[in-house]
Write an enzyme that holds these catalytic residues in place. Sequence first.
Site, short mmCIF file in Angstrom:
data_model
loop_
_atom_site.label_atom_id
_atom_site.label_comp_id
_atom_site.label_asym_id
_atom_site.label_seq_id
_atom_site.Cartn_x
_atom_site.Cartn_y
_atom_site.Cartn_z
N TYR A 259 -36.86 -3.73 102.23
CA TYR A 259 -37.79 -2.43 102.49
C TYR A 259 -36.88 -1.07 102.64
CZ TYR A 259 -42.74 -3.03 102.22
OH TYR A 259 -44.07 -3.29 101.94
N GLU B 296 -38.23 2.55 102.58
CA GLU B 296 -39.00 3.70 102.37
C GLU B 296 -38.11 4.73 102.91
OE1 GLU B 296 -40.26 1.05 104.07
OE2 GLU B 296 -42.63 1.36 103.84
N ASP C 80 -43.65 14.47 79.14
CA ASP C 80 -43.86 13.02 79.41
C ASP C 80 -43.13 12.30 78.07
OD1 ASP C 80 -44.31 10.29 79.27
OD2 ASP C 80 -46.35 10.41 79.95
N THR D 111 -41.31 6.27 81.21
CA THR D 111 -41.14 4.99 81.55
C THR D 111 -39.67 4.48 81.30
OG1 THR D 111 -42.10 4.46 79.50
CG2 THR D 111 -43.45 4.20 81.64
N LYS E 138 -39.60 0.90 78.02
CA LYS E 138 -40.06 0.87 76.68
C LYS E 138 -38.67 1.09 75.69
CE LYS E 138 -44.46 3.10 77.13
NZ LYS E 138 -44.72 3.69 78.43
N ARG F 182 -39.29 -2.55 84.20
CA ARG F 182 -40.74 -1.82 84.26
C ARG F 182 -40.85 -0.79 85.37
NH1 ARG F 182 -43.12 -4.60 80.34
NH2 ARG F 182 -44.79 -2.88 80.38
N1 DSN Z 1 -49.07 1.25 77.73
C1 DSN Z 1 -48.46 2.18 77.34
C2 DSN Z 1 -48.36 2.45 75.82
O1 DSN Z 1 -48.54 1.27 75.23
O2 DSN Z 1 -47.97 3.41 75.09
C3 DSN Z 1 -48.90 3.59 77.58
O3 DSN Z 1 -49.14 3.66 79.21
#
Ligand code: DSN
Length: 443
Positions: A61, A63, A221, A247, A250, A256
């Site tokens: 933990y 924080e 984004d 993110t 990807k 993730r």
């Molecule tokens: N789930 C993501 C995507 O597939 O683009 C977006 O949040």
Amino acid sequence: MKNKELFSKINELIASYDPMVAEIISAESYRQRNTISLIPSENYVSAQVALALASSFTNKYSEGYPHVWKEGVLIDKNGRYYQGQKNTNKIEKLAIQRALELFTDIPSDYHANVQATSGAPANLAVIGAFLKPGDTLMGLALDFGGHLTHGHKVSVTSHYYNAVHYKLNEDGKLDYDEIEKLAEKYKPKLIISGATAYTGKIDFERFGKIAKKVGAILLADISHIAGLCVTGEHPHPFPHADVITSTTHKILRGPRAGIIVCKKEYGPQVDKALFPALQGGPHMNTIAAMAVAFKEALSDEYKAYTQQVVKNAKVLSEKLKEYNFKLISDGTENHLILLDVINNKNGISVKNASWFAERLEFAGIVTNKNTVPGDAKPWNPSGIRIGTPAVTTLGMKENEMVKIAELIRLTALHAEDDSKLTEVKADVELLVSKFAQNSNFII
Ligand code: DSN
């Protein structure tokens, strides 16, 4: 020991205690090794990213932050609430340092926060950092390729804030004059540039000018295109944007999670908005895996990978066009292709996009249904979204893209015919299992 053998040993260990879970994990690995993932937001991680996720950092933990802010200046001092942070501080500082190296030209001008558990909380934190409830934000409409957290009506980003939206023009492209007009009319405090289903290049410089003109913060984004931005395959949001979110699972091939990088002056408010305002303890194992993924993304191999992702998308889109599929914006300038499989009288169309996504899965081709510009019913969209990051990680190149286009065409032409699709599935398995077998990534 090869990565595959290592991970099969790990699953044997799980099986010795919990055969039910091990069996499901094996089944998922089997599914991944025998289907083509064309979902543009999916990828495969390296063994080192997967093992960092499984490390002892998962027990801790933490924080707070490995730093504190004093009058806008970052001080290298333990800012955690619990004891035992010697190593968590080291790993989070390393992830931050690598993130800054990866996402910026002048790391000392920026700040990175690596604690967001995914893209949605990263966006929520940024909105919370700059807006008060009731303030106006502006983003791309979901049915034109925007994200839920860009102010869609089912998202808290529209429940707590006044969300206005821009759309795409008839060619499926961003219309910057229209965006400027809307910004002047609604005077948003925050403009979001970025999308989940946009096939064109984004002009961050123009977005920056619009934001400046109306006094808005510009959030880019870049979840889908982060890997392309950091290797020069797509224009970079900095210095035009004030903040970027992404993110990391990807095209970046990390765990993730989500990341926020902002101009240094915004560091204190962004950190505060993420913790304690939105999240609790950070996932330190994920942060360790992020540090590994950023090291990978800084390598020459990764640059070559992103170049191939773009080349593959070009070939796949050209071939699909040749087969008379209808592509939104008539092609792609990144890794993402959006097919309108309904409104295409003179070419290939099917009776229903959701049903077609299921038929593609039956044939071993995993995609997702998606709205196309102008779709009136987001729950029953007209499109199929595909992309090349995952197949490129497996090592597939132009020849395989030609083959995949052919397999998609056959699936569309024989969508009702189970026995024909079973033949397509056999071809899919042959193609993908060969690459999966030789891959060092976790599949
Ligand atoms: N789930 C993501 C995507 O597939 O683009 C977006 O949040």
